[in-house]
Design an enzyme around this catalytic site. Structure first.
Site, PDB file in Angstrom:
ATOM      1  N   GLY A 107      13.375  -6.355  -6.628  1.00 28.66           N
ATOM      2  CA  GLY A 107      12.749  -7.178  -5.519  1.00 28.66           C
ATOM      3  C   GLY A 107      11.560  -7.907  -6.049  1.00 28.66           C
ATOM      4  O   GLY A 107      11.536  -8.699  -7.327  1.00 28.66           O
TER       5      GLY A 107
ATOM      6  N   ALA B 164       3.774  -2.068  -5.633  1.00 30.47           N
ATOM      7  CA  ALA B 164       4.567  -1.337  -4.781  1.00 30.47           C
ATOM      8  C   ALA B 164       4.091  -0.901  -3.349  1.00 30.47           C
ATOM      9  O   ALA B 164       2.859  -0.970  -3.097  1.00 30.47           O
ATOM     10  CB  ALA B 164       4.207   0.427  -5.466  1.00 30.47           C
TER      11      ALA B 164
ATOM     12  N   TYR C 165       2.083  -0.104   8.760  1.00 33.58           N
ATOM     13  CA  TYR C 165       2.474  -1.159   7.694  1.00 33.58           C
ATOM     14  C   TYR C 165       1.151  -2.269   7.726  1.00 33.58           C
ATOM     15  O   TYR C 165       0.488  -2.721   6.582  1.00 33.58           O
ATOM     16  CB  TYR C 165       3.703  -1.780   7.429  1.00 33.58           C
ATOM     17  CG  TYR C 165       4.192  -2.772   6.626  1.00 33.58           C
ATOM     18  CD1 TYR C 165       4.340  -2.321   5.340  1.00 33.58           C
ATOM     19  CD2 TYR C 165       4.041  -4.272   6.796  1.00 33.58           C
ATOM     20  CE1 TYR C 165       4.802  -3.302   4.292  1.00 33.58           C
ATOM     21  CE2 TYR C 165       4.437  -4.950   5.941  1.00 33.58           C
ATOM     22  CZ  TYR C 165       4.795  -4.582   4.518  1.00 33.58           C
ATOM     23  OH  TYR C 165       5.447  -5.426   3.597  1.00 33.58           O
TER      24      TYR C 165
HETATM   25  P1  NAD Z   1      11.086  -3.215  -2.314  1.00 35.45           P
HETATM   26  O1  NAD Z   1      11.381  -2.044  -1.510  1.00 35.45           O
HETATM   27  O2  NAD Z   1      12.232  -4.082  -3.060  1.00 35.45           O
HETATM   28  O3  NAD Z   1      10.228  -2.781  -3.773  1.00 35.45           O
HETATM   29  C1  NAD Z   1       9.257  -2.085  -3.501  1.00 35.45           C
HETATM   30  C2  NAD Z   1       9.330  -1.209  -4.951  1.00 35.45           C
HETATM   31  O4  NAD Z   1       8.129  -0.133  -4.701  1.00 35.45           O
HETATM   32  C3  NAD Z   1      10.399  -0.134  -5.370  1.00 35.45           C
HETATM   33  O5  NAD Z   1      10.985  -0.553  -6.394  1.00 35.45           O
HETATM   34  C4  NAD Z   1       9.885   1.066  -4.901  1.00 35.45           C
HETATM   35  O6  NAD Z   1      10.638   2.171  -5.709  1.00 35.45           O
HETATM   36  C5  NAD Z   1       8.620   1.035  -5.390  1.00 35.45           C
HETATM   37  N1  NAD Z   1       7.684   2.230  -4.798  1.00 35.45           N
HETATM   38  C6  NAD Z   1       7.569   2.669  -3.603  1.00 35.45           C
HETATM   39  N2  NAD Z   1       6.825   3.757  -3.572  1.00 35.45           N
HETATM   40  C7  NAD Z   1       6.170   3.975  -4.734  1.00 35.45           C
HETATM   41  C8  NAD Z   1       5.309   4.794  -5.373  1.00 35.45           C
HETATM   42  N3  NAD Z   1       4.910   5.812  -4.874  1.00 35.45           N
HETATM   43  N4  NAD Z   1       4.905   4.940  -6.663  1.00 35.45           N
HETATM   44  C9  NAD Z   1       5.498   3.811  -7.284  1.00 35.45           C
HETATM   45  N5  NAD Z   1       6.445   3.034  -7.065  1.00 35.45           N
HETATM   46  C10 NAD Z   1       6.714   2.813  -5.848  1.00 35.45           C
HETATM   47  O7  NAD Z   1      10.372  -4.235  -1.803  1.00 35.45           O
HETATM   48  P2  NAD Z   1       9.944  -5.716  -1.921  1.00 35.45           P
HETATM   49  O8  NAD Z   1      10.416  -6.382  -1.050  1.00 35.45           O
HETATM   50  O9  NAD Z   1      10.329  -6.382  -3.362  1.00 35.45           O
HETATM   51  O10 NAD Z   1       8.272  -5.966  -1.596  1.00 35.45           O
HETATM   52  C11 NAD Z   1       7.253  -5.505  -2.634  1.00 35.45           C
HETATM   53  C12 NAD Z   1       6.028  -5.957  -2.213  1.00 35.45           C
HETATM   54  O11 NAD Z   1       5.803  -6.936  -1.259  1.00 35.45           O
HETATM   55  C13 NAD Z   1       5.604  -4.598  -0.935  1.00 35.45           C
HETATM   56  O12 NAD Z   1       4.284  -4.136  -1.129  1.00 35.45           O
HETATM   57  C14 NAD Z   1       6.270  -5.352   0.215  1.00 35.45           C
HETATM   58  O13 NAD Z   1       5.233  -4.723   1.335  1.00 35.45           O
HETATM   59  C15 NAD Z   1       5.679  -6.840   0.173  1.00 35.45           C
HETATM   60  N6  NAD Z   1       6.082  -7.690   1.018  1.00 35.45           N
HETATM   61  C16 NAD Z   1       7.522  -8.148   0.878  1.00 35.45           C
HETATM   62  C17 NAD Z   1       7.967  -8.765   1.654  1.00 35.45           C
HETATM   63  C18 NAD Z   1       9.278  -9.239   1.825  1.00 35.45           C
HETATM   64  O14 NAD Z   1       9.553 -10.399   2.737  1.00 35.45           O
HETATM   65  N7  NAD Z   1      10.251  -8.888   1.076  1.00 35.45           N
HETATM   66  C19 NAD Z   1       7.075  -9.517   2.698  1.00 35.45           C
HETATM   67  C20 NAD Z   1       5.660  -9.349   2.781  1.00 35.45           C
HETATM   68  C21 NAD Z   1       5.094  -8.340   1.803  1.00 35.45           C
END
Ligand code: NAD
Length: 446
Positions: A217, A288, A352
């Protein structure tokens, strides 16, 4: 992860239907590609009388290979840049109208509007403060009026910080900021030490960057962009993501660290790893994050605790450990990943949104404390980004999230990553304490 609607609207039949029915018509955004010019066309630059930034803007544009015009002429512009720092009263706001009214239609596809001002909170004179604060409403409205993927931003520059604007203007006046729209950025509020990179195509050369949640991601895109910019990336994720993590690290020539950041010994293990392998770290990206959605009345305490732990408290413990031991080197960067849910709130996301608003609090609290050490802390707040996470959202809610922004489309992970790379740049020493949304001017929390 494909936006089929956008593909349809760019087909012959789709174009006709969109026109007939007045449907949203997302323009494919122009994103950065190595070797492309920053902008598709010249920038028209104007200063209100008494402005203090025109010279610095001209110098940055010249260095970035952007042609600057000071008088209107061509049919389309890559950008319109207006130095509003000289506006000290409400009547002088008319300068905005006088400059933009005749030329706004000439902003080209994926063009840029940038207004520069003085941070209102640093102005003693009431009339001037009011006029400078008024710029925000202007820019946010222009952002909504612009068409064909063009965006508008307001950059407040502290008096004395004129020489700190380079990295920010280069970011905004390029495809790197494709999905950043109607944002208010502050430069120089906490001082700032700018180090011009020798090579703007590799500004992070020699730097070590830690990216958490890097196996997929947005985190994987951050690893790629920071590595493109010259950093050695330490890609961290939980052991269960080991294979994907290794693939990302291999792709970017980085190293892997399998670690659950919520573990009690995680900060100490991280410090040990960074000290022994790299002698320290320069850039820390707290990417993360997890969701455990349920309405508050139905939410189990474990869901609350897990989200607060990954998304906020573990990050604070890591920061403390890196700062206490001087592992985060002078000139360091801490970058948080918040969310528009942390600004607007969201049903089913009390845990969240609390954690993500806390990330904004982390930026507010630490920015003044870290500034004397030459360290900055900023955050991105992504809106709807096309990832596996958002692909799993039910169709109707997904379509609403995708379209309810000024660009009528979702962003890509690379858009978040480019914004993080701008913060990480050694020339962004004056960019401290900012939370910039990467949301295409989402209507949520607007
Ligand atoms: P995703 O779930 O694809 O990736 C998150 C990663 O964090 C995963 O690889 C997971 O294994 C890792 N992770 C989770 N818990 C962990 C821990 N305890 N220790 C180490 N690693 C850990 O999510 P994403 O969509 O790529 O989101 C990345 C960031 O962006 C997040 O913080 C999310 O809240 C934020 N975000 C995403 C969006 C969106 O539209 N996708 C929007 C707003 C914010």
């Amino acid at each position: 992860m494909t936006d089929r609607y956008q593909q349809f609207t760019n087909s012959g039949v789709g174009r006709a239907l969109v026109k007939r029915l007045g449907l949203p018509n997302p323009t494919p955004l122009r994103r950065h590609r190595a070797g492309d010019p920053a902008l598709d066309g010249p920038a028209l630059l104007r200063s209100a009388p008494g402005g203090r930034l025109a010279e610095a803007v001209g110098a940055v544009c010249k260095a970035a290979g952007i042609e600057v015009l000071t008088a209107a002429g061509p049919k389309t512009y890559g950008a319109l840049v207006f130095d509003a720092t000289g506006i000290a009263s409400v009547s002088q706001l008319r300068e905005l109208y006088d400059f933009f009214n005749p030329v706004l239609r000439a902003v080209g596809t994926c063009g840029r509007v940038i207004v520069l001002g003085t941070p209102p909170e640093r102005i003693a004179d009431a009339d001037e403060l009011i006029a400078q604060r008024a710029l925000e409403g202007f820019v946010r409205s222009v952002g909504k009026e612009l068409v064909r993927g063009a965006t508008a931003q307001l950059v407040y520059v502290e008096p004395g910080a004129e020489e700190q604007i380079g990295s920010t203007l280069r970011f905004l006046l390029s495809g790197k900021s494709a999905y950043v729209d109607a944002q208010v950025i502050r430069i120089g509020i906490y001082g700032g030490h700018v180090v011009e990179p020798e090579d703007w195509t590799a500004p992070l050369a020699g730097k070590v960057a830690l990216v958490t949640g890097a196996s997929r991601g947005i985190g994987a895109a951050i690893a790629e962009v920071l590595s493109r910019d010259g950093a050695h990336v330490v890609a961290l994720d939980i052991p269960a993501q080991g294979d994907e993590l290794a693939a990302v690290a291999n792709r970017v020539g980085g190293s892997t660290l399998q670690l659950d950041i919520t573990g009690g010994d995680a900060p100490a293990r991280l410090v040990e790893y960074l000290r022994s392998r790299h002698g320290g770290v320069d850039i820390v990206v707290h990417n993360a994050g997890i969701t455990r959605d349920k309405k508050l009345a139905n939410m189990k305490d474990a869901a609350w605790d897990a989200v607060l732990s990954v998304n906020l408290s573990s990050q604070l413990r890591v920061n403390d450990a890196l700062l206490a031991d001087g592992i985060l080197r002078e000139g360091g960067r801490i970058i948080g990943v918040s969310s528009i849910a942390g600004i607007a709130g969201n049903t089913g996301q009390t845990n969240y949104a609390t954690s993500k608003a806390g990330v904004i609090g982390m930026v507010d609290a630490y920015a003044p404390l870290l500034a004397p050490r030459g360290i900055t802390i900023n955050a991105v707040a992504p809106g709807f980004i096309e990832t596996k996470m958002t692909a799993a959202v039910p169709l109707f809610i997904r379509e609403a999230g995708r379209r309810m922004n000024s660009l009528s489309q979702g962003g890509l992970p690379v858009d978040v990553a480019e914004t993080i790379a701008w913060y990480a740049n050694p020339a962004s020493g004056g960019v401290n304490g900012n939370v910039v949304r990467v949301c295409g001017q989402s209507l949520l929390g607007a």
